[in-house]
Design a protein around this motif. Structure first.
Motif, PDB file in Angstrom:
ATOM      1  N   VAL A   1      65.998  38.945  11.308  1.00 21.69           N
ATOM      2  CA  VAL A   1      65.439  40.160  10.882  1.00 21.69           C
ATOM      3  C   VAL A   1      65.319  40.072   9.295  1.00 21.69           C
ATOM      4  O   VAL A   1      64.317  40.759   8.689  1.00 21.69           O
ATOM      5  N   ALA A   2      65.930  39.121   8.590  1.00 22.65           N
ATOM      6  CA  ALA A   2      65.882  39.062   7.157  1.00 22.65           C
ATOM      7  C   ALA A   2      64.446  38.470   6.889  1.00 22.65           C
ATOM      8  O   ALA A   2      64.040  38.855   5.716  1.00 22.65           O
ATOM      9  N   GLY A   3      63.776  37.775   7.838  1.00 22.14           N
ATOM     10  CA  GLY A   3      62.591  37.192   7.701  1.00 22.14           C
ATOM     11  C   GLY A   3      61.507  38.324   7.987  1.00 22.14           C
ATOM     12  O   GLY A   3      60.385  37.794   7.374  1.00 22.14           O
ATOM     13  N   VAL A   4      61.774  39.394   8.154  1.00 24.82           N
ATOM     14  CA  VAL A   4      60.588  40.576   8.550  1.00 24.82           C
ATOM     15  C   VAL A   4      60.749  41.344   7.447  1.00 24.82           C
ATOM     16  O   VAL A   4      61.619  42.272   7.261  1.00 24.82           O
ATOM     17  N   THR A   5      59.851  41.265   6.354  1.00 25.34           N
ATOM     18  CA  THR A   5      60.041  41.921   5.144  1.00 25.34           C
ATOM     19  C   THR A   5      59.022  43.197   4.903  1.00 25.34           C
ATOM     20  O   THR A   5      59.089  44.059   4.011  1.00 25.34           O
ATOM     21  N   HIS A   6      57.747  43.170   5.935  1.00 32.89           N
ATOM     22  CA  HIS A   6      56.764  44.185   5.638  1.00 32.89           C
ATOM     23  C   HIS A   6      57.529  45.490   6.215  1.00 32.89           C
ATOM     24  O   HIS A   6      58.222  45.519   7.180  1.00 32.89           O
ATOM     25  N   PRO A   7      57.624  46.681   5.539  1.00 35.63           N
ATOM     26  CA  PRO A   7      58.266  47.752   5.871  1.00 35.63           C
ATOM     27  C   PRO A   7      57.909  48.267   7.273  1.00 35.63           C
ATOM     28  O   PRO A   7      58.801  48.633   7.969  1.00 35.63           O
ATOM     29  N   LEU A   8      56.773  48.199   7.906  1.00 42.47           N
ATOM     30  CA  LEU A   8      56.436  48.474   8.965  1.00 42.47           C
ATOM     31  C   LEU A   8      56.895  47.779  10.065  1.00 42.47           C
ATOM     32  O   LEU A   8      57.614  48.132  11.037  1.00 42.47           O
ATOM     33  N   GLU A   9      56.796  46.465   9.843  1.00 44.83           N
ATOM     34  CA  GLU A   9      57.294  45.599  10.823  1.00 44.83           C
ATOM     35  C   GLU A   9      58.569  45.458  10.892  1.00 44.83           C
ATOM     36  O   GLU A   9      59.228  45.435  11.981  1.00 44.83           O
ATOM     37  N   ARG A  10      59.263  45.399   9.774  1.00 45.52           N
ATOM     38  CA  ARG A  10      60.847  45.978   9.710  1.00 45.52           C
ATOM     39  C   ARG A  10      61.406  46.975  10.593  1.00 45.52           C
ATOM     40  O   ARG A  10      62.354  46.869  11.204  1.00 45.52           O
ATOM     41  N   ALA A  11      60.739  48.170  10.236  1.00 48.15           N
ATOM     42  CA  ALA A  11      61.123  49.158  10.912  1.00 48.15           C
ATOM     43  C   ALA A  11      60.964  49.253  12.412  1.00 48.15           C
ATOM     44  O   ALA A  11      61.829  49.566  13.329  1.00 48.15           O
ATOM     45  N   VAL A  12      59.865  48.378  12.929  1.00 48.07           N
ATOM     46  CA  VAL A  12      59.565  48.226  14.330  1.00 48.07           C
ATOM     47  C   VAL A  12      60.679  47.677  14.859  1.00 48.07           C
ATOM     48  O   VAL A  12      61.374  47.950  15.924  1.00 48.07           O
ATOM     49  N   VAL A  13      60.841  46.243  14.452  1.00 50.09           N
ATOM     50  CA  VAL A  13      61.655  45.301  14.927  1.00 50.09           C
ATOM     51  C   VAL A  13      63.311  45.838  14.947  1.00 50.09           C
ATOM     52  O   VAL A  13      63.778  45.815  16.082  1.00 50.09           O
ATOM     53  N   VAL A  14      63.622  46.612  13.942  1.00 53.70           N
ATOM     54  CA  VAL A  14      64.930  47.024  13.832  1.00 53.70           C
ATOM     55  C   VAL A  14      65.257  48.210  14.930  1.00 53.70           C
ATOM     56  O   VAL A  14      66.219  48.437  15.392  1.00 53.70           O
ATOM     57  N   THR A  15      64.013  49.084  14.854  1.00 56.58           N
ATOM     58  CA  THR A  15      64.181  50.109  15.849  1.00 56.58           C
ATOM     59  C   THR A  15      64.346  49.716  17.287  1.00 56.58           C
ATOM     60  O   THR A  15      65.162  50.120  18.001  1.00 56.58           O
ATOM     61  N   LEU A  16      63.729  48.508  17.591  1.00 55.64           N
ATOM     62  CA  LEU A  16      63.792  48.044  18.869  1.00 55.64           C
ATOM     63  C   LEU A  16      65.084  47.383  19.081  1.00 55.64           C
ATOM     64  O   LEU A  16      65.791  47.698  20.149  1.00 55.64           O
ATOM     65  N   LEU A  17      65.670  46.781  18.252  1.00 57.90           N
ATOM     66  CA  LEU A  17      66.849  46.108  18.365  1.00 57.90           C
ATOM     67  C   LEU A  17      68.130  47.176  18.355  1.00 57.90           C
ATOM     68  O   LEU A  17      69.150  46.704  19.030  1.00 57.90           O
ATOM     69  N   LYS A  18      67.889  48.115  17.832  1.00 59.43           N
ATOM     70  CA  LYS A  18      68.850  49.110  17.715  1.00 59.43           C
ATOM     71  C   LYS A  18      69.117  50.083  18.561  1.00 59.43           C
ATOM     72  O   LYS A  18      69.899  51.025  18.415  1.00 59.43           O
ATOM     73  N   THR A  19      67.980  50.262  19.350  1.00 60.63           N
ATOM     74  CA  THR A  19      67.955  51.490  20.313  1.00 60.63           C
ATOM     75  C   THR A  19      67.584  50.955  21.618  1.00 60.63           C
ATOM     76  O   THR A  19      67.962  51.829  22.572  1.00 60.63           O
ATOM     77  N   GLY A  20      67.104  49.902  22.014  1.00 62.60           N
ATOM     78  CA  GLY A  20      66.986  49.278  23.333  1.00 62.60           C
ATOM     79  C   GLY A  20      65.442  50.115  23.748  1.00 62.60           C
ATOM     80  O   GLY A  20      65.378  50.019  25.039  1.00 62.60           O
ATOM     81  N   LEU A  21      64.865  50.659  22.990  1.00 59.89           N
ATOM     82  CA  LEU A  21      63.479  51.279  23.548  1.00 59.89           C
ATOM     83  C   LEU A  21      62.578  50.185  24.144  1.00 59.89           C
ATOM     84  O   LEU A  21      62.442  49.119  23.601  1.00 59.89           O
TER      85      LEU A  21
END
Length: 350
Positions: A136-156
């Motif tokens: 996750v630390a390597g994902v720095t673009h705000p959109l890409e980071r928001a997408v990755v963190v959302t998937l990882l923390k919600t299970g969507l």
């Protein structure tokens, strides 16, 4: 009417448009009860949904796809139930192969392996929370980071993430609330820092003024808590989010060639694949059990949150794949149970 099956009469060159519906219809012709057909239908549609995460369909699934699905079942069901569901899929493939609609039965060997207790646990890549933090630390673009963190923390599921609109997000953040009409869903009243996942969104249908290209794979509405980490990622994204031409106001929109348009599952898979390749977690030609994909993030969420909470009910509620009685229990006890368990046990990714 000839005794020959319709698919065989048409010939293999003409594909069956909906193999599951075709099989269930033939079950009815063979006198199977409605209850039996419904049981098969639930299992087969679940398998079909599992495959869509990898742009696959039942007709082209292979042994490893089937084995990965069986492995996922083991996270939520007793072995006896897993065996029953596997037998349903085996019968489906056996029949569709016999009538000439499919080339072969990838479940045949899986059933043999299950019976012999050989390779019952596919070599799915296991990533620790610590290693995922580095990813996750390597994902720095705000959109890409928001997408990755959302998937990882919600299970969507990836389609569910793409279908989110601004109205599905309740965020207690003054900068966001002044810029967007967030949280306007009635279901979000009094529930700050929450995502609403609507089950009534399907591919090809118009929802909130926009035709959708993906379906939500859950039968019940789900309220998913947003912790401080995900909240920061969403606030950072919404601070730069382009204006969207869609009246639905998609939460996640493209910042590339399709500027301002809703993200599609293909776009999200491309983002995750790029970062996974950089981390050495994706190999061209690798199967569903090896490569890290958006669907893998759902597996990560399920595994780590379930291990931390010991509460399968809460995890199943958040995943959106629970029975009515559990849904009713946790929906009515939202503030006191689901959010409490989630907030106490959700892992940190930063």
């Amino acid at each position: 009417m000839s005794g020959e099956a319709p698919a065989a009469r048409r010939g293999h060159d003409e594909d069956v448009e909906d193999p599951v519906a075709y099989f269930l219809e033939d079950m009815a012709y063979h006198g199977k009860s409605e209850r039996t057909r419904e049981a098969y239908g639930r299992v087969l549609r679940d398998f079909e949904a599992f495959l869509t995460e990898f742009d696959a369909a039942p007709a082209d699934a292979d042994r490893r796809d089937c084995l990965a699905w069986v492995h996922e079942l083991r996270g939520d069901h007793a072995e006896s139930t897993v065996a029953t569901y596997a037998s349903y899929l085996n019968r489906f493939y056996g029949y569709m192969t016999q009538v000439g609609a499919f080339d072969g039965n990838p479940m045949a060997l899986v059933m043999q392996e299950m019976d012999e207790a050989i390779d019952t646990d596919p070599a799915r890549r296991e990533v620790s929370v610590e290693r995922m933090r580095e990813f996750v630390a390597g994902v720095t673009h705000p959109l890409e980071r928001a997408v990755v963190v959302t998937l990882l923390k919600t299970g969507l599921r990836v389609g569910e993430l793409c279908n989110l609109d601004v109205r599905d997000l309740a965020l207690d953040a003054p900068a966001v609330e002044s810029a967007y009409d967030v949280g306007t869903r009635a279901q979000l009243d009094g529930k700050p820092d929450t995502l609403f996942v609507d089950p009534d969104v399907s591919r090809g249908a118009v929802t909130n003024g926009e035709e959708r290209t993906a379906s939500n794979k859950r039968k019940r509405a789900t309220l998913v808590p947003i912790d401080g980490e995900l909240k920061r990622a969403l606030v950072a994204w919404l601070a730069i989010r382009p204006d969207a031409p869609s009246p639905a106001e998609p939460l996640f929109v493209s910042t590339r060639d399709a500027w301002g348009k809703r993200l599609t599952p293909e776009m999200v898979r491309s983002v995750v694949r790029r970062h996974a390749e950089d981390a050495g977690w994706y190999r061209e030609g690798g199967d569903a059990a090896e490569n890290v994909t958006p669907h893998y993030f759902r597996h990560f969420f399920t595994t780590h949150l379930r291990d931390r909470t010991g509460d399968r009910g809460v995890v199943k509620y958040l995943r959106g794949d629970v029975a009515d009685d559990i849904i009713d229990t946790y929906t009515h006890n939202w503030g006191d149970r689901v959010r409490e368990v989630y907030s106490e046990h959700i892992y940190s990714l930063t």
